[in-house]
Write an enzyme that holds these catalytic residues in place. Structure first.
Site, short mmCIF file in Angstrom:
data_model
loop_
_atom_site.label_atom_id
_atom_site.label_comp_id
_atom_site.label_asym_id
_atom_site.label_seq_id
_atom_site.Cartn_x
_atom_site.Cartn_y
_atom_site.Cartn_z
N TYR A 14 -51.61 -23.94 11.17
CA TYR A 14 -50.64 -22.97 11.68
C TYR A 14 -50.98 -21.52 11.33
O TYR A 14 -51.29 -20.71 12.22
CB TYR A 14 -49.26 -23.37 11.15
N ASP A 34 -62.43 -27.48 9.30
CA ASP A 34 -61.12 -28.14 9.31
C ASP A 34 -61.34 -29.63 9.55
O ASP A 34 -62.13 -30.00 10.41
CB ASP A 34 -60.26 -27.54 10.43
N LEU A 36 -59.10 -31.59 10.69
CA LEU A 36 -58.18 -31.94 11.79
C LEU A 36 -57.17 -33.02 11.40
O LEU A 36 -56.60 -33.66 12.27
CB LEU A 36 -58.94 -32.35 13.06
N GLY A 39 -54.62 -30.06 11.32
CA GLY A 39 -54.92 -29.02 12.31
C GLY A 39 -55.14 -29.63 13.70
O GLY A 39 -55.16 -30.85 13.88
N PHE A 76 -57.37 -21.72 3.85
CA PHE A 76 -56.03 -22.17 4.24
C PHE A 76 -55.87 -23.68 4.06
O PHE A 76 -54.75 -24.16 3.92
CB PHE A 76 -55.77 -21.87 5.73
N THR A 120 -48.50 -19.09 -2.14
CA THR A 120 -47.13 -19.38 -1.73
C THR A 120 -46.05 -18.78 -2.63
O THR A 120 -46.26 -18.62 -3.84
CB THR A 120 -46.91 -20.91 -1.70
N TYR A 144 -46.83 -28.65 -5.32
CA TYR A 144 -47.52 -27.83 -4.31
C TYR A 144 -47.75 -26.41 -4.85
O TYR A 144 -48.88 -25.90 -4.86
CB TYR A 144 -46.70 -27.80 -3.02
N LYS A 148 -51.38 -24.30 -6.03
CA LYS A 148 -51.81 -22.98 -5.57
C LYS A 148 -52.01 -22.06 -6.77
O LYS A 148 -52.93 -21.23 -6.80
CB LYS A 148 -50.78 -22.38 -4.62
N ASN A 173 -41.71 -17.44 3.97
CA ASN A 173 -41.65 -18.50 4.99
C ASN A 173 -42.33 -18.09 6.29
O ASN A 173 -41.74 -17.34 7.08
CB ASN A 173 -40.21 -18.92 5.22
N1 UDP Z 1 -34.29 -26.94 5.76
C1 UDP Z 1 -33.17 -27.63 6.19
N2 UDP Z 1 -33.35 -28.66 7.09
C2 UDP Z 1 -34.55 -29.03 7.58
C3 UDP Z 1 -35.70 -28.31 7.15
C4 UDP Z 1 -35.53 -27.28 6.22
O1 UDP Z 1 -32.06 -27.33 5.76
O2 UDP Z 1 -34.63 -29.98 8.37
C5 UDP Z 1 -34.16 -25.85 4.79
C6 UDP Z 1 -34.94 -26.06 3.51
O3 UDP Z 1 -34.17 -26.75 2.55
C7 UDP Z 1 -35.27 -24.63 3.09
C8 UDP Z 1 -35.35 -23.87 4.41
O4 UDP Z 1 -34.70 -24.69 5.37
O5 UDP Z 1 -34.23 -24.09 2.33
C9 UDP Z 1 -36.76 -23.61 4.85
O6 UDP Z 1 -37.47 -24.83 4.77
P1 UDP Z 1 -38.89 -25.04 5.42
O7 UDP Z 1 -39.25 -26.48 5.24
O8 UDP Z 1 -38.89 -24.49 6.81
O9 UDP Z 1 -39.86 -24.11 4.57
P2 UDP Z 1 -40.13 -24.05 2.97
O10 UDP Z 1 -39.05 -23.19 2.40
O11 UDP Z 1 -40.13 -25.44 2.45
O12 UDP Z 1 -41.46 -23.40 2.89
#
Ligand code: UDP
Length: 329
Positions: A14, A34, A36, A39, A76, A120, A144, A148, A173
């Site tokens: 992504y 990659d 894949l 990806g 990445f 991250t 995770y 990192k 995000n």
């Molecule tokens: N989230 C949610 N429902 C979902 C997916 C994500 O409520 O089906 C919430 C999640 O708990 C977080 C926010 O949305 O607070 C962003 O989550 P995402 O997985 O998009 O990104 P992350 O924060 O894990 O990088």
């Protein structure tokens, strides 16, 4: 003069694919490395060359890196799901760190001078202040994030001992899609909030589950700082140019937090459709609030996100997802 050459691991993923697009748009010579597994072949624009291989295949990695000189290597390729890393911690700790180390070591062996790590906001799992500056205490929220952080530390040693300069970029995000409509977000399975909310709005899934409504936030749901992938790609190029002065670390976000419920409302406004939602328990590993202070990136890189508004971000994501019901197919 030959165009500058770049290696991009995970360039079919992504964020990686959007960086590859930014490089190709600037006339660079790009090699994507990659496996894949996550990806997509179709996410690699025709201007770039794709090598389908795993970072664990060090013979292949050596063969590719021997074909330099490289202006820089972007890393990445990694497992990248907070929730999954809480369920499968040792896989994350082993794979992400070992693959990253193999790459860093190979870069040193092949005389690469500049390295950019995709890192991250999960480094700041137990946060002490909002917005989060680069020197906030690091305390990863999940295996995770820990993996990192380990690579950030490995790069600090690679610089100290071998002079490999690096930019570590802590994304908050990543969201949205290529404004030209060439690329988008396609994870399998999809676990991210914005694409899932869009699918729910489009009737492609029954409902979105909101993970937790009892957080200490404005409406009880998690607050995140959404940043457009193309703005992230631009920040990579700016950070790279800055490496001439030494290694750098930047937190990349828009400095504004949106709750899960606010994201749902933004998707409803952009799509003109209702997002059916159900309210579930918290997801393990999720910090309540993650909002970046991007003051350093703005001041030092003159980084000016083009899509700082959540609605703009959602609009690009919605356009791609609507036009590609099967993602990359
Ligand atoms: N989230 C949610 N429902 C979902 C997916 C994500 O409520 O089906 C919430 C999640 O708990 C977080 C926010 O949305 O607070 C962003 O989550 P995402 O997985 O998009 O990104 P992350 O924060 O894990 O990088």
């Amino acid at each position: 003069m030959q165009p500058s050459r770049y290696l991009v691991t995970g360039g079919a993923g992504y964020v990686g694919s959007h960086l590859v697009a930014a490089l190709c748009d600037r006339g660079a010579d790009v090699v994507v490395y990659d496996n894949l597994r996550q990806g997509h072949r179709a996410a690699v624009l025709p201007g770039a060359r794709l090598v389908v291989a795993d970072l664990a295949d060090t013979a292949m990695l050596d063969a590719v890196l021997a074909d330099g000189p490289w202006e820089a290597v972007f890393h990445f390729a990694s497992l990248s799901l907070v929730g999954e890393s809480m369920a499968d911690p040792f896989r994350y700790l082993a794979e992400n760190t070992l693959n990253g180390l193999r790459l860093i070591e190979a870069c040193v062996r092949h005389g690469v001078r500049r390295f950019v790590l995709s890192s991250t906001a999960n480094l700041f799992g137990q946060l002490s202040e909002v917005p989060i500056p680069e020197d906030a205490p690091i305390n990863p929220g999940s295996p995770y994030g820990e993996s990192k952080y380990f690579l950030e530390r490995a790069l600090a040693w690679a610089e100290r001992i071998f002079g490999l300069r690096s930019a570590t970029l802590r994304y908050f995000n990543a969201a949205g899609a290529d404004p030209a409509g060439r690329l988008g977000e396609d994870h399998r399975p999809e676990t991210h909030l914005i694409p899932l909310a869009i699918d729910a709005a489009l009737g492609r899934r029954e409902a979105l589950t909101v993970f937790g409504t009892d957080y200490p936030t404005k409406d009880g749901t998690c607050v995140r700082d959404y940043v457009h992938v193309s703005d992230l790609a631009t920040a990579h190029l700016l950070a790279l140019a800055r490496l001439d002065r030494g290694s750098v670390a930047y937190n990349l976000g828009n400095g504004k937090g949106y709750s899960v419920l606010e994201v749902i409302r933004a998707v409803e406004a952009v799509s003109g459709r209702k997002v059916p939602a159900i309210y579930g328990p918290r997801r393990a590993g999720d910090p309540p609030v993650l909002v970046a202070s991007s003051a350093r990136a703005v001041a030092e890189l003159n980084w000016r996100p083009e899509f700082a508004d959540l609605h703009e971000i959602v609009r690009t994501a919605y356009a791609w997802r609507k036009a590609h019901p099967a993602g990359y197919g």
